[in-house]
Design an enzyme around this catalytic site. Sequence first.
Site, PDB file in Angstrom:
ATOM      1  N   GLU A 470       0.953  -0.957  -0.002  1.00  0.00           N
ATOM      2  CA  GLU A 470      -0.086   0.030  -0.100  1.00  0.00           C
ATOM      3  C   GLU A 470       0.824   1.148  -0.090  1.00  0.00           C
ATOM      4  O   GLU A 470       1.724   1.378   0.872  1.00  0.00           O
ATOM      5  CB  GLU A 470      -0.910   0.109   1.143  1.00  0.00           C
ATOM      6  CG  GLU A 470      -1.740   1.264   1.547  1.00  0.00           C
ATOM      7  CD  GLU A 470      -2.350   1.360   2.709  1.00  0.00           C
ATOM      8  OE1 GLU A 470      -2.497   0.416   3.489  1.00  0.00           O
ATOM      9  OE2 GLU A 470      -3.000   2.324   3.069  1.00  0.00           O
ATOM     10  N   ASP A 543      -1.115  -1.146   5.700  1.00  0.00           N
ATOM     11  CA  ASP A 543      -1.143  -0.462   6.997  1.00  0.00           C
ATOM     12  C   ASP A 543      -2.134  -0.944   8.061  1.00  0.00           C
ATOM     13  O   ASP A 543      -3.209  -1.560   7.585  1.00  0.00           O
ATOM     14  CB  ASP A 543      -1.278   0.890   7.007  1.00  0.00           C
ATOM     15  CG  ASP A 543      -0.251   1.699   6.357  1.00  0.00           C
ATOM     16  OD1 ASP A 543       0.855   1.481   6.337  1.00  0.00           O
ATOM     17  OD2 ASP A 543      -0.573   2.788   5.747  1.00  0.00           O
ATOM     18  N   ASP A 545      -4.460  -0.127   9.636  1.00  0.00           N
ATOM     19  CA  ASP A 545      -5.403   0.848  10.277  1.00  0.00           C
ATOM     20  C   ASP A 545      -6.693   0.671   9.203  1.00  0.00           C
ATOM     21  O   ASP A 545      -6.760  -0.202   8.499  1.00  0.00           O
ATOM     22  CB  ASP A 545      -4.966   2.551   9.852  1.00  0.00           C
ATOM     23  CG  ASP A 545      -4.459   2.740   8.501  1.00  0.00           C
ATOM     24  OD1 ASP A 545      -4.544   1.867   7.514  1.00  0.00           O
ATOM     25  OD2 ASP A 545      -3.798   3.707   8.220  1.00  0.00           O
ATOM     26  N   ASP A 547      -7.973   2.121   6.719  1.00  0.00           N
ATOM     27  CA  ASP A 547      -7.632   2.204   5.339  1.00  0.00           C
ATOM     28  C   ASP A 547      -7.229   0.978   4.712  1.00  0.00           C
ATOM     29  O   ASP A 547      -7.534   0.456   3.566  1.00  0.00           O
ATOM     30  CB  ASP A 547      -6.923   3.515   4.790  1.00  0.00           C
ATOM     31  CG  ASP A 547      -7.851   4.619   4.618  1.00  0.00           C
ATOM     32  OD1 ASP A 547      -9.061   4.288   4.531  1.00  0.00           O
ATOM     33  OD2 ASP A 547      -7.315   5.649   4.192  1.00  0.00           O
TER      34      ASP A 547
END
Length: 680
Positions: A470, A543, A545, A547
Amino acid sequence: MVDDTKETVSEIREEDRFTYVKEDVTNEKALEKAKEDYSGSDIQVLEGLEAVRKRPGMYIATTAAAGLHHLVWEIVDNSIDEALAGYCKHIEVTIDKGDIITVKDDGRGVPVDVVAKSGLSGVETVYTILHAGGKFGGDGGYKVSGGLHGVGASVVNALSEWMEVTVCRDGGKYFLRFENGGHPVGHLQRIGDSSERGTMVTFKPDATIFTETTVYNYDIIKSHLRQMAFLNGGIRITLTDLRGEAPVTDSFEYDGGIREYVSYIDSNKIPVNAEPIYCQGAEEVTLADGETKERIYAEVALQWTDSYDSNGVYSFCNNISTREGGTHVEGLNLALNRILNDYARKFKLLKEDEKNFSSEDCREGLTCVISVKHPNPQYEGQTKTKLGNSEVRKIVSTVVGDGLSQWLLENPSIAKGVIEKIQLASKARDAARVAREKIRKSALEITTLPGKLADCSSKDPEVCELYIVEGNSAGGSAKNGRDRETQAILPLRGKILNVEKAREDRIWANAEIGNMITAIGAGIRDNFDVSKIRYNKIVIMTDADVDGDHIRILLLTFFYRFMRPLLDEGHVFIAQPPLYKIDYKGSAYYAYNDAQLEVLKKQLGLKAGYPFQRYKGLGEMDAQQLWETTMDPKARKMIRITVDDAAEAEKAFADLMGDEVAPRREYIVANAKFVQNLDI
Ligand code: 0RA
């Protein structure tokens, strides 16, 4: 499963149609007398169980987590057989502290009389003689069994530290305990009176056999039991977990059976026919001996939805998922093709100059559950999950043919909606073919890999890994930190297209997706050839998180819909970057979760308030750190993603990626759980 186990199964099955002798099994004398008639049985029994302990893999395929859970399926299967015979309504499964399993049913109870052939009580026979299971009983017995699972309760006993069986029947309560892999402690005892009926089996898996883990996963057992409840409508199955502080419980009962299963899978899609179409039928066939008549039963539920997927057929034989399909699925396809094309022609929905709908067209957006019950199933295919009995093709084709044509005539306006959906599918498939051809041609002309791909130097797919990363900055660190020989990096910019909501022609025009297809190099969908993949491991690195979770799930959806064999064969992984870093006396220490962080703080003897870093994204790590923590094969930890329960996975993807926002939010909140579900 190795073939020679199958040989043994059928041999024993034919011989061992046991008959009971009414005798008081609690009377030692009677038992001794019966045993004399069958000398040497003890030794044979123990040899059988010993063989299971020596080579458990022959009987339960693996002694890892899947095998541990298989023990539960086996014992539950026996109770389900009793329910299918019409005598049992409620099955209760309990996980006790120490991962001890209890399965209790309200069936007739395992017979307590002496079995002539073994000279042992029915209970001792079922739980110590291989493949005795529900197979005996002569006239009163029943014959459908769990096929692939059906290795018998004795195998579970052999692989248990101890097992206890309590049977209530004929006014009495009977008990027998086994220890050390199936050794009975004495013989069956009548321990009291009881007005109840049923069987209760408790066992503790042997930790010397299940060396990897003896811890049961509640979610895995829960979804298996739910599936059993769907496939065997009307049975109530309850699961209770007593390991935690407060009990956790779930209960499943579906009077609509596989109809409700289809509705469940489709619960976040928009249906074309609101009520699933239901077809059912049975046929008596005469076996090869020219005498024995057996009943084959088939039922099918069908619902078309707004989905664009053509892989929504879930097939089962004797409650076991036949992932590779087989004759029942062939029968379905034959019927769909014949009936839908005939209907469309008859009502001029297909013009004379138009070509027939293909099988794939007919299946676009279709969710279908086929369940066959067969007394003597034959399995083929790489993983022995393809049904091979040829008589089943015709039976299913007739059952679906009759049911579907009747439904079409009785529901003309919904029928029109179904045909229109298929017509659209047919046109879109033509458009996609053109788009695909165009891209394929230009790909042939260019013949280069995507510019963003930093390829590895080895050309041996066996050792090569593709990291899909990403963001460009993390992509940069990964490029600098990697092992150039074997690790390739493909950075992704932003979010990729949600393939759940786009037809194939649009997907082909998407650059990020195009890059992945070219990099992996094995095509997509029906043209996907897993033997051509350029990397043995595809690693998703996003990541930690919201997203990152979303991108990860978009990628998994893409692989699931377009490169399914990648998942089926275990080529897809999720990288596990650390969440925390502690700098201490010039060294860096990493923790991958909160629990590890606490342990680390203790080990280092840190005072409360000692500073640590919480990584917000991969981009915060430099090349060296990323390599050490996440990419170095010697140190990294990755999760392999497999699809264990296809229907559950289908529902999960549809829920996550469909129009409805609520399930997606729920997912993002409970993300860890989902990954755990897929990772078996
Ligand atoms: C054989 C014959 C009979 C019942 C069973 C097996 C039986 C086995 C299991 C295993 C778990 N629960 C079970 N419930 C029943 C019927 C004997 C009769 O006629 O009463």
